[in-house]
Design a protein around this motif. Structure first.
Motif, mmCIF file in Angstrom:
data_model
loop_
_atom_site.group_PDB
_atom_site.id
_atom_site.type_symbol
_atom_site.label_atom_id
_atom_site.label_comp_id
_atom_site.label_asym_id
_atom_site.label_seq_id
_atom_site.Cartn_x
_atom_site.Cartn_y
_atom_site.Cartn_z
ATOM 1 N N ARG A 153 29.169 108.996 93.710
ATOM 2 C CA ARG A 153 30.437 108.879 94.428
ATOM 3 C C ARG A 153 30.242 108.946 95.945
ATOM 4 N N LEU A 154 29.229 109.677 96.379
ATOM 5 C CA LEU A 154 28.894 109.692 97.808
ATOM 6 C C LEU A 154 28.449 108.302 98.270
ATOM 7 N N GLU A 155 27.615 107.674 97.456
ATOM 8 C CA GLU A 155 27.139 106.339 97.817
ATOM 9 C C GLU A 155 28.288 105.326 97.839
ATOM 10 N N GLU A 156 29.191 105.442 96.879
ATOM 11 C CA GLU A 156 30.354 104.546 96.859
ATOM 12 C C GLU A 156 31.221 104.760 98.103
ATOM 13 N N LEU A 157 31.432 106.023 98.467
ATOM 14 C CA LEU A 157 32.233 106.346 99.642
ATOM 15 C C LEU A 157 31.571 105.821 100.910
ATOM 16 N N CYS A 158 30.272 105.948 100.976
ATOM 17 C CA CYS A 158 29.524 105.468 102.140
ATOM 18 C C CYS A 158 29.669 103.953 102.287
ATOM 19 N N GLU A 159 29.568 103.241 101.171
ATOM 20 C CA GLU A 159 29.710 101.782 101.199
ATOM 21 C C GLU A 159 31.114 101.367 101.619
ATOM 22 N N GLU A 160 32.123 102.053 101.090
ATOM 23 C CA GLU A 160 33.504 101.727 101.455
ATOM 24 C C GLU A 160 33.757 102.005 102.937
ATOM 25 N N LEU A 161 33.179 103.064 103.435
ATOM 26 C CA LEU A 161 33.333 103.412 104.847
ATOM 27 C C LEU A 161 32.701 102.346 105.740
ATOM 28 N N GLN A 162 31.556 101.850 105.322
ATOM 29 C CA GLN A 162 30.876 100.805 106.090
ATOM 30 C C GLN A 162 31.637 99.481 106.024
ATOM 31 N N ASP A 163 32.212 99.180 104.864
ATOM 32 C CA ASP A 163 32.909 97.899 104.675
ATOM 33 C C ASP A 163 34.290 97.870 105.312
ATOM 34 N N HIS A 164 35.007 99.005 105.252
ATOM 35 C CA HIS A 164 36.412 99.003 105.664
ATOM 36 C C HIS A 164 36.717 99.884 106.858
ATOM 37 N N GLY A 165 35.741 100.655 107.313
ATOM 38 C CA GLY A 165 36.022 101.583 108.396
ATOM 39 C C GLY A 165 36.769 102.809 107.888
ATOM 40 N N TYR A 166 36.976 103.773 108.759
ATOM 41 C CA TYR A 166 37.584 105.039 108.345
ATOM 42 C C TYR A 166 39.018 104.851 107.867
ATOM 43 N N GLN A 167 39.307 105.484 106.715
ATOM 44 C CA GLN A 167 40.676 105.591 106.214
ATOM 45 C C GLN A 167 40.894 107.052 105.812
ATOM 46 N N LYS A 168 42.122 107.497 105.952
ATOM 47 C CA LYS A 168 42.419 108.903 105.706
ATOM 48 C C LYS A 168 41.987 109.368 104.318
ATOM 49 N N LYS A 169 42.076 108.465 103.352
ATOM 50 C CA LYS A 169 41.731 108.858 101.986
ATOM 51 C C LYS A 169 40.255 109.244 101.868
ATOM 52 N N TYR A 170 39.399 108.674 102.743
ATOM 53 C CA TYR A 170 37.987 108.995 102.688
ATOM 54 C C TYR A 170 37.733 110.449 103.070
ATOM 55 N N LYS A 171 38.551 110.971 103.963
ATOM 56 C CA LYS A 171 38.441 112.374 104.367
ATOM 57 C C LYS A 171 38.644 113.290 103.163
ATOM 58 N N PHE A 172 39.681 113.040 102.399
ATOM 59 C CA PHE A 172 39.979 113.870 101.235
ATOM 60 C C PHE A 172 38.925 113.700 100.140
ATOM 61 N N GLN A 173 38.398 112.491 100.005
ATOM 62 C CA GLN A 173 37.365 112.253 99.000
ATOM 63 C C GLN A 173 36.098 113.034 99.322
ATOM 64 N N LEU A 174 35.695 113.042 100.594
ATOM 65 C CA LEU A 174 34.497 113.793 100.964
ATOM 66 C C LEU A 174 34.721 115.293 100.796
ATOM 67 N N GLU A 175 35.889 115.780 101.160
ATOM 68 C CA GLU A 175 36.191 117.205 100.982
ATOM 69 C C GLU A 175 36.028 117.602 99.519
ATOM 70 N N LYS A 176 36.561 116.786 98.618
ATOM 71 C CA LYS A 176 36.484 117.098 97.186
ATOM 72 C C LYS A 176 35.041 117.113 96.700
ATOM 73 N N LEU A 177 34.240 116.183 97.188
ATOM 74 C CA LEU A 177 32.836 116.132 96.769
ATOM 75 C C LEU A 177 32.066 117.342 97.291
ATOM 76 N N MET A 178 32.330 117.730 98.519
ATOM 77 C CA MET A 178 31.669 118.911 99.077
ATOM 78 C C MET A 178 32.100 120.169 98.334
ATOM 79 N N GLU A 179 33.377 120.249 97.993
ATOM 80 C CA GLU A 179 33.890 121.416 97.278
ATOM 81 C C GLU A 179 33.227 121.582 95.914
ATOM 82 N N LYS A 180 32.810 120.480 95.299
ATOM 83 C CA LYS A 180 32.140 120.544 94.000
ATOM 84 C C LYS A 180 30.783 121.232 94.080
ATOM 85 N N CYS A 181 30.283 121.416 95.306
ATOM 86 C CA CYS A 181 28.971 122.027 95.497
ATOM 87 C C CYS A 181 29.056 123.455 96.038
#
Length: 248
Positions: free
Chosen positions: A168-196
């Motif tokens: 999911r990190l790799e997918e998020l990274c690709e989407e960020l590169q393709d579309h630029g920053y979107q607010k939803k990416y912030k919440f997605q990264l927070e959730k992934l970090m929280e899982k650790c």
């Protein structure tokens, strides 16, 4: 394994109750006095609260994955009868870790009094395999005594849980590169970090892998560049750093 905060002894485990239950055990070691109705429920609650509902050793979630919650006596009760209901000597453990540790007397890492990362690291050739690193070999003995590198029961599960986050990190990274920053990416990264973080299963291994993951590093770099690396991310990263292991 992560550092744990012992917390307060349950009020029900008074000196009088300890003395009574200890004597019952000394008279007959078949008496599972730690399961006495006088202390069973508050003791279980306090121990699980201490460990974030996880096994204090392998970090599996207790009550899930068919992992039963048991009480492990850090110093074996068979040789230390006077500590059979001593608050400082009890840890929550899955049945597998409890049975594997059994009556080992050799020194192992105490999650409340030791800092596990001083004794245990991740093997640089296998990011899911633990490795003892201290000269006294306490880390190595801990891994062997409790079977923390059991391939099927521990290592494979750690790997599966991390790989899900990594993908999911790799997918998020690709989407960020393709579309630029979107607010939803912030919440997605927070959730992934929280899982650790510490409250989750296999946190030490997952936090270590997160902090050294290339996709995570690329996302962080992009967020900093865009001015959206917030204090929440900084706090989460500190949480991960506090429980992460060395690579050895």
């Amino acid at each position: 394994m992560i550092k744990l905060n012992r917390g307060k002894c349950p009020e029900e485990l008074t000196d009088e109750v300890k003395a009574e239950l200890t004597q019952l055990y000394i008279k007959n070691k078949e008496n599972a006095v730690w399961n006495s109705p006088k202390i069973k429920e508050p003791l279980k609650e306090a121990l699980l609260d201490m460990s974030h509902d996880k096994c204090a050793y392998c970090e599996c979630m207790l009550g899930m994955e068919s992992k039963d919650a048991t009480i492990d006596h850090f110093l074996p009760k068979v040789n230390h009868k006077e500590l059979v209901v001593e608050w400082e000597n009890m840890f929550p453990a899955c049945l597998r870790c409890n049975r594997k540790k059994n009556d080992h007397e050799d020194k192992i890492v105490n999650p409340c009094y030791d800092t596990p990362s001083d004794f245990i690291a991740l093997d640089k050739t296998n990011p899911f395999r633990l490795k003892g690193i201290d000269d006294a070999k306490v880390g190595k003995n801990t891994i062997l005594s409790i079977g923390l590198n059991d391939i099927e029961r521990v290592m494979k599960v750690r790997m599966v849980e991390w790989e899900d986050i990594h993908e999911r990190l790799e997918e998020l990274c690709e989407e960020l590169q393709d579309h630029g920053y979107q607010k939803k990416y912030k919440f997605q990264l927070e959730k992934l970090m929280e899982k650790c973080t510490a409250i989750n299963s296999y946190a030490a291994v997952k936090a270590t892998n997160m902090l050294r993951d290339k996709a995570y590093a690329d996302i962080k770099s992009k967020f900093i560049e865009d001015g959206v690396w917030t204090s929440k991310f900084q706090e989460l990263e500190k949480e991960l750093t506090d429980i992460a292991l060395q690579i050895w």
